[in-house]
Design a protein around this motif. Structure first.
Motif, PDB file in Angstrom:
ATOM      1  N   MET A 186      49.192  41.620  30.892  1.00 23.38           N
ATOM      2  CA  MET A 186      49.925  43.075  31.004  1.00 23.38           C
ATOM      3  C   MET A 186      50.167  43.151  32.266  1.00 23.38           C
ATOM      4  O   MET A 186      51.355  43.634  33.038  1.00 23.38           O
ATOM      5  CB  MET A 186      50.038  43.754  30.373  1.00 23.38           C
ATOM      6  N   ASP A 187      49.114  43.936  33.305  1.00 22.10           N
ATOM      7  CA  ASP A 187      48.849  44.640  34.247  1.00 22.10           C
ATOM      8  C   ASP A 187      49.464  43.182  35.952  1.00 22.10           C
ATOM      9  O   ASP A 187      50.045  43.532  36.906  1.00 22.10           O
ATOM     10  CB  ASP A 187      47.480  44.450  35.008  1.00 22.10           C
ATOM     11  N   ALA A 188      49.292  41.746  35.426  1.00 24.44           N
ATOM     12  CA  ALA A 188      49.874  40.968  36.473  1.00 24.44           C
ATOM     13  C   ALA A 188      51.061  41.533  37.041  1.00 24.44           C
ATOM     14  O   ALA A 188      51.589  40.624  37.316  1.00 24.44           O
ATOM     15  CB  ALA A 188      48.726  39.182  36.386  1.00 24.44           C
ATOM     16  N   TYR A 189      51.587  41.126  35.058  1.00 24.28           N
ATOM     17  CA  TYR A 189      53.229  41.097  34.989  1.00 24.28           C
ATOM     18  C   TYR A 189      54.059  42.279  35.753  1.00 24.28           C
ATOM     19  O   TYR A 189      54.476  41.970  36.497  1.00 24.28           O
ATOM     20  CB  TYR A 189      53.902  40.953  33.531  1.00 24.28           C
ATOM     21  N   ALA A 190      53.602  43.606  35.372  1.00 23.13           N
ATOM     22  CA  ALA A 190      54.054  44.805  35.762  1.00 23.13           C
ATOM     23  C   ALA A 190      53.746  44.993  37.597  1.00 23.13           C
ATOM     24  O   ALA A 190      54.746  45.190  37.675  1.00 23.13           O
ATOM     25  CB  ALA A 190      53.212  46.023  35.118  1.00 23.13           C
ATOM     26  N   LEU A 191      53.259  43.810  37.814  1.00 26.76           N
ATOM     27  CA  LEU A 191      52.834  43.965  39.232  1.00 26.76           C
ATOM     28  C   LEU A 191      53.653  42.910  39.758  1.00 26.76           C
ATOM     29  O   LEU A 191      53.871  43.496  41.273  1.00 26.76           O
ATOM     30  CB  LEU A 191      51.219  43.593  40.321  1.00 26.76           C
ATOM     31  N   HIS A 192      53.910  42.523  39.329  1.00 18.21           N
ATOM     32  CA  HIS A 192      55.067  40.881  40.208  1.00 18.21           C
ATOM     33  C   HIS A 192      56.352  41.535  40.826  1.00 18.21           C
ATOM     34  O   HIS A 192      56.781  42.134  40.172  1.00 18.21           O
ATOM     35  CB  HIS A 192      55.202  40.244  38.961  1.00 18.21           C
ATOM     36  N   ASP A 193      56.045  41.441  41.748  1.00 21.27           N
ATOM     37  CA  ASP A 193      57.818  41.590  42.971  1.00 21.27           C
ATOM     38  C   ASP A 193      58.012  40.685  42.369  1.00 21.27           C
ATOM     39  O   ASP A 193      57.820  39.350  43.467  1.00 21.27           O
ATOM     40  CB  ASP A 193      56.760  42.055  44.037  1.00 21.27           C
ATOM     41  N   LEU A 194      59.621  40.389  42.713  1.00 20.05           N
ATOM     42  CA  LEU A 194      60.371  39.669  42.163  1.00 20.05           C
ATOM     43  C   LEU A 194      60.476  39.184  44.069  1.00 20.05           C
ATOM     44  O   LEU A 194      60.889  38.535  44.496  1.00 20.05           O
ATOM     45  CB  LEU A 194      61.381  39.554  41.745  1.00 20.05           C
ATOM     46  N   GLU A 195      61.356  40.103  44.826  1.00 23.27           N
ATOM     47  CA  GLU A 195      61.565  40.256  45.449  1.00 23.27           C
ATOM     48  C   GLU A 195      60.594  39.872  46.599  1.00 23.27           C
ATOM     49  O   GLU A 195      60.801  39.881  47.993  1.00 23.27           O
ATOM     50  CB  GLU A 195      62.237  41.272  46.081  1.00 23.27           C
ATOM     51  N   ALA A 196      59.077  39.486  46.551  1.00 25.09           N
ATOM     52  CA  ALA A 196      57.995  39.375  47.328  1.00 25.09           C
ATOM     53  C   ALA A 196      58.142  37.996  48.032  1.00 25.09           C
ATOM     54  O   ALA A 196      58.522  37.277  46.982  1.00 25.09           O
ATOM     55  CB  ALA A 196      56.836  40.531  46.789  1.00 25.09           C
ATOM     56  N   ARG A 197      57.514  37.552  49.016  1.00 28.09           N
ATOM     57  CA  ARG A 197      57.517  36.777  49.871  1.00 28.09           C
ATOM     58  C   ARG A 197      55.479  35.919  49.370  1.00 28.09           C
ATOM     59  O   ARG A 197      54.930  37.421  49.908  1.00 28.09           O
ATOM     60  CB  ARG A 197      57.916  36.556  50.944  1.00 28.09           C
ATOM     61  N   VAL A 198      55.662  35.400  49.106  1.00 25.38           N
ATOM     62  CA  VAL A 198      54.072  34.944  49.148  1.00 25.38           C
ATOM     63  C   VAL A 198      53.571  34.705  50.147  1.00 25.38           C
ATOM     64  O   VAL A 198      53.485  33.848  51.370  1.00 25.38           O
ATOM     65  CB  VAL A 198      53.578  33.877  48.318  1.00 25.38           C
ATOM     66  N   ALA A 199      52.198  35.339  50.637  1.00 30.19           N
ATOM     67  CA  ALA A 199      51.715  34.325  51.877  1.00 30.19           C
ATOM     68  C   ALA A 199      50.158  33.661  51.611  1.00 30.19           C
ATOM     69  O   ALA A 199      49.338  33.753  50.952  1.00 30.19           O
ATOM     70  CB  ALA A 199      50.840  35.751  52.326  1.00 30.19           C
ATOM     71  N   GLU A 200      50.778  32.381  52.084  1.00 26.09           N
ATOM     72  CA  GLU A 200      49.896  31.578  51.920  1.00 26.09           C
ATOM     73  C   GLU A 200      48.554  31.676  52.297  1.00 26.09           C
ATOM     74  O   GLU A 200      48.469  31.588  53.826  1.00 26.09           O
ATOM     75  CB  GLU A 200      50.637  30.651  52.099  1.00 26.09           C
ATOM     76  N   LEU A 201      47.568  30.850  52.254  1.00 26.89           N
ATOM     77  CA  LEU A 201      46.217  31.154  52.286  1.00 26.89           C
ATOM     78  C   LEU A 201      46.174  29.253  53.226  1.00 26.89           C
ATOM     79  O   LEU A 201      46.468  29.033  52.834  1.00 26.89           O
ATOM     80  CB  LEU A 201      45.221  30.711  50.962  1.00 26.89           C
ATOM     81  N   THR A 202      46.046  30.256  54.847  1.00 26.72           N
ATOM     82  CA  THR A 202      45.816  29.073  55.388  1.00 26.72           C
ATOM     83  C   THR A 202      44.066  28.867  55.949  1.00 26.72           C
ATOM     84  O   THR A 202      43.694  27.422  56.628  1.00 26.72           O
ATOM     85  CB  THR A 202      46.319  28.877  56.974  1.00 26.72           C
ATOM     86  N   PHE A 203      42.866  29.569  55.473  1.00 22.33           N
ATOM     87  CA  PHE A 203      41.780  29.566  56.089  1.00 22.33           C
ATOM     88  C   PHE A 203      41.264  30.735  55.138  1.00 22.33           C
ATOM     89  O   PHE A 203      40.949  31.425  54.804  1.00 22.33           O
ATOM     90  CB  PHE A 203      41.517  30.228  57.146  1.00 22.33           C
ATOM     91  N   ASP A 204      39.824  30.037  54.664  1.00 19.05           N
ATOM     92  CA  ASP A 204      39.229  30.548  53.383  1.00 19.05           C
ATOM     93  C   ASP A 204      37.388  29.512  53.975  1.00 19.05           C
ATOM     94  O   ASP A 204      37.688  28.512  54.040  1.00 19.05           O
ATOM     95  CB  ASP A 204      39.462  29.612  51.340  1.00 19.05           C
ATOM     96  N   SER A 205      37.529  30.611  54.158  1.00 25.34           N
ATOM     97  CA  SER A 205      35.572  29.980  54.707  1.00 25.34           C
ATOM     98  C   SER A 205      34.947  29.628  54.033  1.00 25.34           C
ATOM     99  O   SER A 205      33.756  28.753  53.886  1.00 25.34           O
ATOM    100  CB  SER A 205      35.008  31.450  55.803  1.00 25.34           C
ATOM    101  N   LEU A 206      35.007  29.531  52.369  1.00 26.95           N
ATOM    102  CA  LEU A 206      34.417  28.533  51.331  1.00 26.95           C
ATOM    103  C   LEU A 206      34.603  27.404  51.536  1.00 26.95           C
ATOM    104  O   LEU A 206      33.662  26.395  50.847  1.00 26.95           O
ATOM    105  CB  LEU A 206      34.509  29.138  50.148  1.00 26.95           C
ATOM    106  N   VAL A 207      35.501  27.465  52.148  1.00 26.71           N
ATOM    107  CA  VAL A 207      36.071  26.246  51.946  1.00 26.71           C
ATOM    108  C   VAL A 207      36.393  25.341  53.676  1.00 26.71           C
ATOM    109  O   VAL A 207      35.912  23.834  53.619  1.00 26.71           O
ATOM    110  CB  VAL A 207      37.426  25.618  51.425  1.00 26.71           C
ATOM    111  N   ASP A 208      36.651  25.824  54.704  1.00 26.13           N
ATOM    112  CA  ASP A 208      37.114  25.123  55.418  1.00 26.13           C
ATOM    113  C   ASP A 208      36.383  25.535  56.689  1.00 26.13           C
ATOM    114  O   ASP A 208      36.379  24.751  57.647  1.00 26.13           O
ATOM    115  CB  ASP A 208      38.635  25.883  56.510  1.00 26.13           C
TER     116      ASP A 208
END
Length: 162
Positions: free
Chosen positions: A48-70
């Motif tokens: 319910m909190d995740a739904y309440a925090l959802h921004d319909l107009e928000a752009r999603v910032a894509e993960l391009t680097f994660d030191s656990l993986v890359d």
């Protein structure tokens, strides 16, 4: 004789396709699951909190680097900080996650309001200085994301587990 050897139109054990109600079966299965394997209250609240925090107009910032993986592991370093890089258009968000909290920078540097989203608790705001740097003194516990408000734009990073 196998089940496949019987004619398709034969009636087995009194089962009649005409009497079968898929909606009723689904409802009965939902009731049984609610009794036998109920949804934990914490998970329901988180959803319910995740739904309440959802921004319909928000752009999603894509993960391009994660030191656990890359990243290549460094010998002798037992608990290295996790380095993350997110990208949304021309904006880059670099974040270091440690046991002490978050440290990051927006590139190009700009003013923004940043909130750390995660769990059933309220979003924690972070202050961004004139160089685009921000610090959070509480490490994320469990899934988290960052929500940035830069001018009229709202940008939300992908959700990650701390």
């Amino acid at each position: 004789m196998s089940d496949h050897d019987f004619p398709a139109d034969e009636d087995f054990d009194g089962f009649d396709d005409a009497e079968f109600d898929a909606g009723l079966l689904e409802e009965e299965l939902r009731r049984a699951a609610a009794v036998l394997d109920p949804l934990p209250a914490e998970l329901l609240q988180l959803a319910m909190d995740a739904y309440a925090l959802h921004d319909l107009e928000a752009r999603v910032a894509e993960l391009t680097f994660d030191s656990l993986v890359d990243a290549i592991p460094v010998r002798g370093v037992e608990d290295p900080p996790r380095m993350l890089t997110f990208r949304a258009g021309e904006l880059t968000v670099d974040v270091e996650v440690t046991g002490d909290g978050l440290l990051g920078q927006l590139l190009p540097p700009q003013s923004a309001r940043i909130e750390v989203l995660g769990g059933p608790g309220a979003a924690r705001p972070l202050t961004v200085d004139g160089m685009g740097r921000f610090v959070g003194d509480t490490p994320p516990a469990g899934p988290f994301a960052l929500r940035l408000r830069t001018g009229g734009d709202v940008i939300v990073t992908e959700w990650l587990r701390a």
